[in-house]
Structure formats: C-alpha cells, structure tokens
Design an enzyme around this catalytic site. Structure first.
Site, PDB file in Angstrom:
ATOM      1  N   TYR A   1     -50.594  -7.794 -91.696  1.00  0.00           N
ATOM      2  CA  TYR A   1     -51.588  -7.386 -90.701  1.00  0.00           C
ATOM      3  C   TYR A   1     -51.138  -6.099 -90.016  1.00  0.00           C
ATOM      4  CZ  TYR A   1     -54.822  -7.723 -86.737  1.00  0.00           C
ATOM      5  OH  TYR A   1     -55.791  -7.464 -85.790  1.00  0.00           O
TER       6      TYR A   1
ATOM      7  N   SER B   1     -55.250  -2.109 -83.777  1.00  0.00           N
ATOM      8  CA  SER B   1     -54.537  -3.178 -83.077  1.00  0.00           C
ATOM      9  C   SER B   1     -53.242  -2.615 -82.516  1.00  0.00           C
ATOM     10  CB  SER B   1     -54.226  -4.330 -84.029  1.00  0.00           C
ATOM     11  OG  SER B   1     -53.368  -5.279 -83.419  1.00  0.00           O
TER      12      SER B   1
END
Length: 283
Positions: A162, A149
């Site tokens: 995250y 990501s």
C-alpha cells in the site's frame, strides 16, 4: 470563491465513488449543481449509491451516472469516459480515488502487490492519462484530484505494498503538476489529496462506529474543497488525533532519515524512539 471547475452544470467523474471519500465528494459536487459520474466495482453498491445521490442532485437521477468500472483496466476507463461524455458532455473534474488495501509484507504475497499497484497507482495513471488530454484541449479550468496517503510519504512499517502504491501516486501527481503547468494554454490543475484517519469501509476493520480520532469522509471532502479554493497542491488533512503540526514533524523526520543517514524508518527503530519523541516536542 470555489474553484471555477466546481460550478453549476459542470461535470465531475469520481472513481471509488460508491462509498467513503468518493461518495462524499460526489455528494458535494452534486450539491454545487454539477453532474456527476461515479465508478466502482460492485454493481449493487453502485446502484444504491446512485439512488442516494439522486436525492441531493438538482436534476435528480438525470444528474447522476453510475458505471461499473475496474480502474486497473484502461479499456474500462475509456468506456467510462465515453459514457460520461455521451451523457453529460465534456468533463471538468476527475477524482482518481479508487483504492484497496489488502495486507502485505515486504516479501509478499506477490498477488497483493500486483492488485494494489494495479488499482491504487495504475488506476490514477490511467484516469489521468485518459481524461486529461480532452480537458487540456478545451482551455478551460479543470481539476484532477488524485487520492494519496500519508503512508506514501512517511511509509510506516506496515502494509508496504500500500505504501509503495501511494508513494507512486505522490510522485506521479507531482510530475503531472509540473507537466501541466508548463503546457501552453493548459488551465487544468492536478492536486494530491492526503487524507488523515478517515472512517470508511477501507479503514473500518470490523468496527461499526467511528473511532473518536477519525474524521468522517464528509469532513475530509469539506477540507479538500476549502484547500482547493486556496490553490493548494498538497491537501494534507488533519483528523481528530493528529493536527497538521504533528504531521509536519513526522514528514520532516522521514526526510531526515536520508539527510542524516539514519537507519531506515528510524521513527520506529527502538534506538531512535527517544530522539524522535524529542524532535516532535521541539527539543
């Protein structure tokens, strides 16, 4: 030419394959004539995904295997590997894509960190370590695609658990790439998929319609396949709002925080906002 591991009668394994990017990848692999195993947590969602995928598979349902798997548990990934090889034979492509995103702050909750890291990071490590040895031993071209990501690179000040998990995926996949390219006779190449804004169940947040700025999962996978053909390790995906040029400036600024000894996450620091904006504009 497509990557040699993506070819008729080859075998692909996709975790998080019941929806989103994983489902779109499984569909494209089947359309290339491959046999595909999808792994996910919800048995009902898996069964529905397998039914839909069978419609695009050359061999119908015979080319699709769906297995409920928690990637946080290595014994379940071992069971997945055994089931795939028993059904289809040797594995050519592994896409470690399963991911979750419960909310977190820097101070907690601890349970969010433990669960996110167990799935997003350990799931990638488990999947790579469990599938790679047999793939390497065959001496044939193979692919390991790990879904990272942009939040693991620029680490914006939201959901740090995250960010930590995806930063770990980046560091691990880089190390894996170095290790495999220095392994004699190894024809397996790892790649880091870095999606942009993609409209999936993970990012919908209650929305039923795709925002204009988002790409679909299919667009993301098609971009990934094109970059794999060119041998890219870092598959940095744009979207309808953010072109690669803007991503590059954001990534360069994030690295500059360390080089220039700016405040942490200075892009979001009010005293540095104007300087960041000028940097993006090339001033």
């Amino acid at each position: 030419m497509p990557h040699p591991a993506i070819a008729k009668d080859q075998v692909a394994v996709v975790t998080g394959g019941a929806s989103g990017i994983g489902f779109a990848a499984a569909k494209r692999f089947l359309q290339a004539g491959m046999k595909v195993a999808i792994a996910d947590l919800n048995a009902d969602h898996l069964a529905r995904a397998a039914e839909l995928l069978a419609h695009v598979a050359g061999g119908g349902a015979d080319d699709v295997l769906a297995k409920e798997t928690d990637v946080a548990k290595p014994d379940q990934l071992e069971a997945l590997r055994a089931a795939v090889t028993a059904r289809f034979g040797d594995v050519d492509v592994v896409m470690n894509n399963a991911g979750i995103e419960p909310p977190s702050t820097a101070l907690g909750p601890r349970e969010a960190y433990e669960r996110i890291l167990s799935v997003n990071l350990w799931g990638v490590i488990h999947g790579s370590q469990i599938f790679a040895p047999d793939m390497i031993a065959r001496g044939r071209p193979g692919l390991i695609i790990n879904t990272g990501s942009k939040q693991g690179i620029t680490t914006p000040p939201r959901n740090p658990a995250y960010n930590v998990s995806k930063a770990g995926v980046k560091a691990y996949t880089e190390a894996l790439a170095h290790e495999l390219r220095t392994t004699e006779g190894c024809a397996v190449t790892p790649h880091l998929l870095i999606p942009g804004f993609v409209f999936t169940a993970l990012t919908a947040r209650g929305r039923s319609e795709k925002p204009a700025g988002a790409w679909t999962a299919e667009q993301t996978v098609d971009f990934m396949l094109a970059r794999l053909e060119d041998g890219d390790f870092y598959i940095l995906c744009p979207d309808n709002d953010v072109p690669r040029s803007l991503d590059e400036r954001r990534i360069a600024w994030a690295a500059g925080d360390i080089i220039d000894n700016r405040p942490a996450l200075s892009r979001w620091h009010p005293a540095w906002a104007d300087r960041f904006r000028a940097f993006v504009e090339g001033k």
